[in-house]
Design a protein around this motif. Sequence first.
Motif, PDB file in Angstrom:
ATOM      1  N   UNK A  49       0.834  -1.207   0.000  1.00 57.89           N
ATOM      2  CA  UNK A  49       0.000   0.000   0.000  1.00 57.89           C
ATOM      3  C   UNK A  49       0.867   1.255   0.000  1.00 57.89           C
TER       4      UNK A  49
ATOM      5  N   UNK B  21       0.332   2.380  -3.660  1.00 61.00           N
ATOM      6  CA  UNK B  21      -0.110   1.105  -4.205  1.00 61.00           C
ATOM      7  C   UNK B  21      -1.572   0.856  -3.876  1.00 61.00           C
ATOM      8  N   UNK B  22      -2.045  -0.249  -4.356  1.00 60.69           N
ATOM      9  CA  UNK B  22      -3.410  -0.710  -4.059  1.00 60.69           C
ATOM     10  C   UNK B  22      -3.340  -2.183  -3.682  1.00 60.69           C
ATOM     11  N   UNK B  23      -4.369  -2.688  -3.002  1.00 60.53           N
ATOM     12  CA  UNK B  23      -4.422  -4.135  -2.797  1.00 60.53           C
ATOM     13  C   UNK B  23      -4.516  -4.834  -4.150  1.00 60.53           C
TER      14      UNK B  23
ATOM     15  N   UNK C  69      -0.937  -1.084  -9.168  1.00 64.13           N
ATOM     16  CA  UNK C  69      -0.939   0.365  -9.383  1.00 64.13           C
ATOM     17  C   UNK C  69      -2.167   0.675 -10.228  1.00 64.13           C
TER      18      UNK C  69
END
Lengths: 392, 392
Positions: free
Chosen positions: B204, B212-214, B253
């Motif tokens: 993250x 970031x993202x999960x 991303x």
Amino acid sequence: MRILHFSDAEYQQRMLRVKQRMQAQDIDVLIVTEPANINYLTGYDAWSFYTVQALLVFQDVDLPMWIGRSIDKQSAIVTTNLPDERIIPYPDIYVHSPDRHAAQFIAQMLLREAPRAKTVGVEMGAYYYTARDHAELQKALPNVAFKDAELLVNWVRFIKSEREIAYMREAGVITERMMKRAVEVAAPGVRQCDVAAAIYHAQMSGTENYGGLPATSPPHMGFGERAREPHPIFTDRRIDTNSVANIELSGCRLRYHAPMSRTVYFGRPPQSYRDLASYVIEAVETSLDAVRPGVTCEGIELAWRKSMSAHGIEKENRLGYSIGIAYTPTWGERTASIRRTDLTVLEPGAAFHLMGGLWLANTGITITQSFVVTATGHEPLTATPRELVVKD
Amino acid sequence: MRILHFSDAEYQQRMLRVKQRMQAQDIDVLIVTEPANINYLTGYDAWSFYTVQALLVFQDVDLPMWIGRSIDKQSAIVTTNLPDERIIPYPDIYVHSPDRHAAQFIAQMLLREAPRAKTVGVEMGAYYYTARDHAELQKALPNVAFKDAELLVNWVRFIKSEREIAYMREAGVITERMMKRAVEVAAPGVRQCDVAAAIYHAQMSGTENYGGLPATSPPHMGFGERAREPHPIFTDRRIDTNSVANIELSGCRLRYHAPMSRTVYFGRPPQSYRDLASYVIEAVETSLDAVRPGVTCEGIELAWRKSMSAHGIEKENRLGYSIGIAYTPTWGERTASIRRTDLTVLEPGAAFHLMGGLWLANTGITITQSFVVTATGHEPLTATPRELVVKD
């Protein structure tokens, strides 16, 4: 090595209840595809449901049969209560293939085991039971009648055992820690994604005594203007001063959930916003006071509605939903909803997320409570105070 | 406020390609339900796909139409390129309801907009297009012919634009950091869940320049005996000395992925295990050397197979799959697979996860590489050395 989180007796009890419901609906074979249902009945736990998998439950055969992708067989051996001979892998050529489908393999196994099956139950609206899965099964089993058995297992899951409730309490403790970290880290100037990083770290670390798992869903975090959205994903923008954030998240313990939302205000909230928060908190408390065995879901919602209408506020969307064991994409069980027209009667062991959330034209607020119904009322699954969190 | 990650021109280009494919298949209206496909065509990004949602693409009407749950309308306003009047919310009474289904609402909107539609395309095998969704749509649209248009949009996604590749490179940088943290934290005596916590934190946080993202999936981590399983979930057990761990993870991303697996050995690996690692690394390199435009997926697999068969090792499961934008439950695009019988021809802009993974009777090893096909060969999406990681 076997990893099982419940006693043999508990798994047998669950299977018995499922078979009773199958019998009542004249279902000879139930094809269980919802990952949470497969886990509930056997313990199976692996991230393999992006390819076809199923648990076949037979009315006339004692043991069910797990069918899945060949490379995931070992996970079934380790995580289920099934003897190896009831774990049936299909070859990899069936995976994401234009000209083959695993439903063909499942149909073969079903007929091998229950050649005289007349009625086959399927979970029509379950996640991961796609339109194609169903069409291929129908093609491969032209001589059976299909019956929609969606939620058959989910309704058995509705009432939790003591052991299940114990795991949900543990999930609740993780939830508290996640929210605590979120509130500690979130501040004007901090990137949203760094708040998310802290939440996730707390979620997996769990406590000194037990670890956590990822929940079915990311934390839903709406910052500033985006507090009007219930299910946004966080970004790498920095938090503004004088802004709000809705944070909905859930700890997870062995796939059991105990979600919670709180609103954080960065700065000094105007009185109108403090008032709004106090209405929501009061309405949540009034609703919780109404919880006891024998009351309907609609009855709980009525308590909320009465409380909120005194302030001229109406909530269009439902007030809550049944929770428990779950896989992505939602920690809701899709059975009972706390809303008008839902006449489900509460019983001890039912568990809900009471979603005191409002997403209004210009702002949002979410102060919620997960709870289990007890013999006399309710037990909260998290102890975090129900309040508007202010970081000034 | 609008949040869009691509230019108008790029979204228009994507829509044009979809309409060309629709025309070739005589589809008047395409009901897009796969979350990644809706995102690809409009930018829509919210965790709302656990209830019914759809993007209707019309052959004869310029703009598509987003239909989703009322409370998620605001997310459509913020995250899509659609004008407000093409964002159509349905009331909450359709959500997880025993006697109503959102397909009824979708059918009404479809007929309002395209009353003369004859052929309607649906994504039969897409995640979240359930058997019930399809049955209800068929009931509500008795006068149209349904056509399976699964993967129609996915195949348009197959070739990535420069901008998409840039996001995948950014995802790759996050992937490298996640693996670096995993290797730093993992050690005998450390709980598996604490390794996961470090991975998620890095995921993250992203970099100083972007968050970031999960990912679609949790990190797949198989420790010790469980290295034989490709998709296990971590536990709170402590890591043993003289054991292996397979760790598969992906940075994310803006919903773009760049996965990677590595095997970590805690202790001094026996020569036989070192040999196994060198065979895999060599076969991955041989496969990558074969990558260039014009080669088929099958051709890449052949290079792997030749290399491995010299050591008497056969891999039953596929060697890789197309990657890009994705929502849970998998970062695979379900189009091309690197395996025998897949005759997809590589073109610049195609992207894959080359899955150098073996799950054997007594152990496992995974050393993989995500890459994009370039005009002359390939570009790796992560720079982490391809080696057996030893923590002695």
